[in-house]
Design an enzyme around this catalytic site. Sequence first.
Site, short mmCIF file in Angstrom:
data_model
loop_
_atom_site.label_atom_id
_atom_site.label_comp_id
_atom_site.label_asym_id
_atom_site.label_seq_id
_atom_site.Cartn_x
_atom_site.Cartn_y
_atom_site.Cartn_z
CG ASP A 70 30.93 38.77 6.55
OD1 ASP A 70 30.88 39.08 7.35
OD2 ASP A 70 30.09 38.95 5.48
CG HIS A 119 26.79 37.18 6.69
ND1 HIS A 119 26.30 38.79 5.66
CD2 HIS A 119 26.19 36.57 5.63
CE1 HIS A 119 26.95 38.77 4.84
NE2 HIS A 119 27.50 37.55 4.39
CG HIS A 123 25.00 34.23 2.61
ND1 HIS A 123 25.69 33.94 1.26
CD2 HIS A 123 26.07 34.44 2.87
CE1 HIS A 123 26.56 34.87 0.78
NE2 HIS A 123 26.66 35.22 2.13
CG HIS A 214 34.39 35.94 4.28
ND1 HIS A 214 34.30 36.61 3.08
CD2 HIS A 214 32.45 36.60 3.40
CE1 HIS A 214 33.91 37.57 2.68
NE2 HIS A 214 32.62 37.00 2.62
ZN LIG Z 1 28.89 36.11 2.54
#
Ligand SMILES: [Zn+2]
Length: 256
Positions: A70, A119, A123, A214
């Site tokens: 991510d 995603h 964010h 991540h």
């Molecule tokens: Zn994230």
Amino acid sequence: MIPTIILGFPRSEGRSLIDALIVVGVLVALVVGAYWGVRFASISFVRNRLGRLLLSRVTTRLPLVSLTFDDGPDPETTERFLSALGDARATFFVLGMNVRRWPHLARAMAEAGHELASHGDSHRTMTRVPPRGTLRELRRAHRTIVEATGETPRFYRPPYGRFNLASWLETPRLGMRRTLWTAGARDWEAEATPELIAERILAGAAPGAILLLHDSDGDPGAPEHTLAALPAILAGLHERGLRSVTLSELMRADVS
Ligand SMILES: [Zn+2]
């Protein structure tokens, strides 16, 4: 009678007011229930019972898992993640704003055989974003990925795994699956050493697992730890006879 007396209305007017209050109360409860219900979908006990509505694991007997990353792309780390992955295939849940800044890195992901998924755009925590802002987030990120790479994202994972009602409804409308994960490594934490990250990921590595990592953000230095954990993760998967493929490929092995 008692509420009628307290409110000081004649019997019939008091009753209709109470009826109206009950209707409003039920409507508010439904809206709050839907909102929190969807938010609670990110809690593992609940999400394991949501089946096809929310993808957090694939049912398969084939020795396949999906490593997912991510928050990228990131000019500091993406290219190093791509070379560290070697033959393994992963899915990158990218942010629209990062793809617009570094479209060549998004293209590099796709050209290396990895999958791009959404995603969101910026964010933000979706449970704090109003419905219109949510739709903008999802649509803008989707469009950005298509324009930058020519690939159509098939999966959407909200930041922090938190859906709000609008994102829950919009995700399938954009042709994407609502997606969370089977196991993660909390690799954004400062105390997550490469050894700990590998240990946590391998603890969740079983056929059909969607594994969360991540390639950007988190604590300063966090992506470096994830990067350093990758060789041990790949070796551990190999030892268990498992192979990482893209989420779309993992879905093709689904027998549920
Ligand atoms: Zn994230």
